[in-house]
Design a protein around this motif. Sequence first.
Motif, PDB file in Angstrom:
ATOM      1  N   UNK A 221       0.851  -1.197   0.000  1.00 15.02           N
ATOM      2  CA  UNK A 221       0.000   0.000   0.000  1.00 15.02           C
ATOM      3  C   UNK A 221       0.880   1.237   0.000  1.00 15.02           C
ATOM      4  N   UNK A 222       0.599   2.140  -0.939  1.00 18.90           N
ATOM      5  CA  UNK A 222       1.346   3.401  -1.016  1.00 18.90           C
ATOM      6  C   UNK A 222       0.478   4.499  -0.420  1.00 18.90           C
TER       7      UNK A 222
ATOM      8  N   UNK B 267       3.212  -1.477   4.225  1.00 15.66           N
ATOM      9  CA  UNK B 267       2.813  -0.075   4.086  1.00 15.66           C
ATOM     10  C   UNK B 267       4.005   0.805   3.742  1.00 15.66           C
ATOM     11  N   UNK B 268       3.847   1.581   2.686  1.00 17.63           N
ATOM     12  CA  UNK B 268       4.877   2.566   2.330  1.00 17.63           C
ATOM     13  C   UNK B 268       4.258   3.936   2.569  1.00 17.63           C
ATOM     14  N   UNK B 269       4.757   4.648   3.566  1.00 16.83           N
ATOM     15  CA  UNK B 269       4.113   5.897   3.972  1.00 16.83           C
ATOM     16  C   UNK B 269       5.128   7.034   4.028  1.00 16.83           C
ATOM     17  N   UNK B 270       4.655   8.196   4.436  1.00 13.27           N
ATOM     18  CA  UNK B 270       5.524   9.367   4.404  1.00 13.27           C
ATOM     19  C   UNK B 270       5.805   9.882   5.806  1.00 13.27           C
TER      20      UNK B 270
ATOM     21  N   UNK C 124       9.069   4.043   5.614  1.00 12.46           N
ATOM     22  CA  UNK C 124       8.667   5.441   5.796  1.00 12.46           C
ATOM     23  C   UNK C 124       9.564   6.305   4.912  1.00 12.46           C
ATOM     24  N   UNK C 125       8.940   6.979   3.937  1.00 14.90           N
ATOM     25  CA  UNK C 125       9.702   7.781   2.985  1.00 14.90           C
ATOM     26  C   UNK C 125      10.050   9.129   3.607  1.00 14.90           C
ATOM     27  N   UNK C 126      11.263   9.634   3.334  1.00 15.22           N
ATOM     28  CA  UNK C 126      11.586  10.987   3.791  1.00 15.22           C
ATOM     29  C   UNK C 126      10.618  11.981   3.136  1.00 15.22           C
TER      30      UNK C 126
ATOM     31  N   UNK D  47       8.523   7.471  -3.854  1.00 13.70           N
ATOM     32  CA  UNK D  47       7.795   6.232  -3.534  1.00 13.70           C
ATOM     33  C   UNK D  47       8.084   5.121  -4.547  1.00 13.70           C
ATOM     34  N   UNK D  48       8.547   5.501  -5.739  1.00 13.55           N
ATOM     35  CA  UNK D  48       8.825   4.456  -6.728  1.00 13.55           C
ATOM     36  C   UNK D  48      10.106   3.685  -6.387  1.00 13.55           C
TER      37      UNK D  48
END
Length: 359
Positions: free
Chosen positions: A273-274, A300-303, A314-316, A327-328
């Motif tokens: 999940x993005x 989960x890929x989140x910010x 967790x993306x910067x 996110x890619x």
Amino acid sequence: EKGLYAHYMLKEIDEQPAVIRKVISKYRDDQGGIRIDPELRERVMMADRIYVIGCGTSYHAGLIGKQLIENIANIPVESHIASEFLYNRPILSANPLFIFISQSGETADSRGVLVAIKQMGYPAVTITNVPGSTLSREADYTLLTHAGPEIAVASTKAYTAQIAVLALLAFSSVSENGRAQWHGVDPFHELSIAANAMEILINKKEMMEEVVWKYLTSSRNCFFIGRGVDYYVALEGALKLKEISYIQAEGFAGGELKHGTIALIEEGTPAIALITQPHIRANVRSNVQEIMARGAHVCMITMEGSEESDDQIVLPAVHELLTPLVSVIPVQLISYYAAKYRGCDIDKPRNLAKSVTVE
Ligand code: F6R
């Protein structure tokens, strides 16, 4: 040369921060403005609608381009798959401009559309990685992506470079009215923050390898879900995973799950999940709850700033419109490690060619 890298794909994934910085240096003029032919800028601003055409990953970059141009320059945009556009042409606006996105600049399906719209007398710009390529020569304007040769069949650095160039084109086409809204946003600064964020993730590859170990070792399928731009990146993630690891993957708009696809979720079905967009964050989290309740294993890929304790990646934080650049990266790396785990021929997946010059 791939040097110490086991595969060109991994090398090209790693090159992405440097490619974004190269795009910045090529498009930034001495005053800090955007170096884009003023005549092209004028054409973009005069268009009543922009049609973005591409295939595969370049089509997915076009979807992000729609989001960027509509939000930043306030011009309506339609993104189309070249082969669909050619044989099922939409009703065109009175004053259209066409943008062709093609890493190779040689893709026959995209060229078919270019030839057709040139016959109708419409202006075209090609965003490509290859100067002098067919689509570049036959369009009125070319914007180069400066990503350097992309050898792996699966496109990675060309995609992020295309998005960066689309963002700059959008920012260079902001009207006087729109200026106030974007006053103070320096696209080069935002792109360089994104490049740094990409680098941080690239330096944490073990995190993505872990995702593969945890979710993708024995599965035959995988779902990618998101909303808005996250949905577009979900489509790209699914394409990457299927083309190099042969795991059947589908990208879904979170809200669509309950309209059919959720029937496929069973105990252990992996899903990625993005969740990067503040205004729809809660909706995607509730979609995740729905599939988890039916047994899905969700990564989960989140910010940063809105993460929760059990989010895997967790993306910067970066500018809301540039999240796809960041996110890619995990979905590219997850695909890479899934393919590696399965012993696939990563740089040359079966049945595929780097440039598709037949329709
Ligand atoms: C996927 C991939 C393809 C290409 C598509 C268009 O990883 O590489 O989907 O994106 O064949 O190619 P170009 O951009 O050269 O027109």
